[in-house]
Design an enzyme around this catalytic site. Structure first.
Site, PDB file in Angstrom:
ATOM      1  N   ALA A 243       0.862  -1.180   0.000  1.00 55.10           N
ATOM      2  CA  ALA A 243       0.000   0.000   0.000  1.00 55.10           C
ATOM      3  C   ALA A 243       0.896   1.227   0.000  1.00 55.10           C
ATOM      4  O   ALA A 243       2.086   1.147   0.302  1.00 55.10           O
ATOM      5  CB  ALA A 243      -0.907  -0.002   1.223  1.00 55.10           C
ATOM      6  N   LYS A 244       0.263   2.330  -0.343  1.00 54.49           N
ATOM      7  CA  LYS A 244       1.029   3.573  -0.439  1.00 54.49           C
ATOM      8  C   LYS A 244       1.840   3.824   0.821  1.00 54.49           C
ATOM      9  O   LYS A 244       3.000   4.178   0.788  1.00 54.49           O
ATOM     10  CB  LYS A 244       0.067   4.748  -0.638  1.00 54.49           C
ATOM     11  CG  LYS A 244      -0.600   4.762  -1.973  1.00 54.49           C
ATOM     12  CD  LYS A 244      -1.684   5.820  -2.028  1.00 54.49           C
ATOM     13  CE  LYS A 244      -2.994   5.258  -1.546  1.00 54.49           C
ATOM     14  NZ  LYS A 244      -4.146   6.112  -1.835  1.00 54.49           N
ATOM     15  N   ARG A 245       1.169   3.577   1.970  1.00 55.62           N
ATOM     16  CA  ARG A 245       1.827   3.941   3.223  1.00 55.62           C
ATOM     17  C   ARG A 245       2.999   3.021   3.554  1.00 55.62           C
ATOM     18  O   ARG A 245       3.801   3.312   4.414  1.00 55.62           O
ATOM     19  CB  ARG A 245       0.821   3.953   4.365  1.00 55.62           C
ATOM     20  CG  ARG A 245       0.094   2.650   4.579  1.00 55.62           C
ATOM     21  CD  ARG A 245      -0.928   2.808   5.682  1.00 55.62           C
ATOM     22  NE  ARG A 245      -1.840   1.687   5.733  1.00 55.62           N
ATOM     23  CZ  ARG A 245      -2.906   1.538   4.975  1.00 55.62           C
ATOM     24  NH1 ARG A 245      -3.206   2.474   4.082  1.00 55.62           N
ATOM     25  NH2 ARG A 245      -3.687   0.489   5.078  1.00 55.62           N
TER      26      ARG A 245
END
Ligand code: GLU
Length: 285
Positions: A243-245
């Site tokens: 995921a982006k994070r």
């Protein structure tokens, strides 16, 4: 009705490999059935949506070799449609205004401390009882117990999970209109999937629980229920979700570094586990 699928990113950041895998699934399932693949930009969050991400997202999808049908729908152009649906729910006394701040809700939950361990706390219903603060903008929450009683028993068909009995109750009085936007994700996505004639919603299993709420809203608003395919999420070598994070590479970084998008899409297709179709036949290569 011809099969219609969609990819519905929120332009709050750049796409990563997990998004690519989801878009490829939705695209390929539609194309294999001779159906339509739509792209919808879910840009109703004024604080987090960025127009520059929209251009990047569409460039990324083209780079992956994905083509879509018709114009891209932007949810920000549909606010009056969501507001009209909320009016209907308001007229049926199925929503109520809420002026609680996040801090107030957190304090209330901490003070009651009745939530069983391991279960996400839900909105404690403060504004059901107290009069909303007229000096503050209000969000609108679903009266979950009444909505469930009005709708009666509901189910949906999930390609992977089979027949699922809708059980939205544990999510409590979910927000249907935010104080800064006339719709929440739940309301906008349910209405748009119906208005766009989406027959098959293909999205990550992280949104499985949201479907309980969406099925309820379909019943309350008289909307059709699509089939659902909740696919597993891509994980990295450490087993953590891409995921982006988590610092996974953005597709735009790979694209701008000169990587071959169609080759990447082919690699992803080779690693995607098939979605089980009814009767157990894989519906994806
Ligand atoms: N806009 C949502 C997201 O980017 C996905 C919505 C959906 O597929 O239902 O996470």
């Amino acid at each position: 009705m011809p099969m219609t699928t969609r990819f519905a990113p929120s332009p709050t950041g750049r796409l990563h490999l997990g998004h690519a895998a989801s878009a490829i699934r939705a695209h390929d399932v539609a194309r294999a059935a001779g159906g339509a693949f739509l792209v919808r930009i879910e840009d109703i969050d004024p604080g987090r949506s960025r127009p520059e991400h929209v251009d990047t997202i569409l460039a990324d999808l083209r780079w992956l070799g994905l083509d879509w049908d018709g114009p891209v729908l932007h949810q920000s152009t549909r606010l009056s449609v969501y507001a009209a649906a909320l009016d209907r729910l308001r007229a049926a006394d199925l929503v109520y205004p809420c002026t609680c701040t996040r801090a107030e809700i957190a304090a209330e939950i901490a003070a009651s401390a009745t939530a069983p361990h391991g279960i996400a706390p839900i909105y404690p219903g403060t504004c059901r009882i107290r009069a909303p603060d007229p000096a503050r903008a209000a969000a609108w929450r679903l009266r979950m117990d009444r909505a469930i009683a009005v709708a009666g028993p509901l189910d949906w068909h999930d390609i992977t999970a089979g027949r699922v009995i809708a059980a939205p109750g544990p999510q409590g009085d979910v927000v249907l209109a935010r104080r800064d936007a006339p719709a929440s994700y739940h309301l906008a996505v349910t209405i748009d999937d119906a208005d766009q004639g989406v027959t098959d919603v293909i999205r990550g299993v992280d949104l499985f629980d949201a479907t309980h709420v969406h099925r309820l809203l379909q019943a309350l608003l008289g909307l059709p229920t699509p089939r659902y395919h909740h696919h597993p999420l891509l994980t990295g070598p450490d087993g953590r979700r891409l995921a982006k994070r988590d610092g996974a590479p953005a597709l735009a970084d790979l694209r701008l570094a000169g990587a071959d998008g169609t080759a990447l899409a082919a690699d992803l297709r080779a690693t995607l586990c098939p979605l089980a179709a009814p009767g157990g036949t894989p519906s994806l290569p």
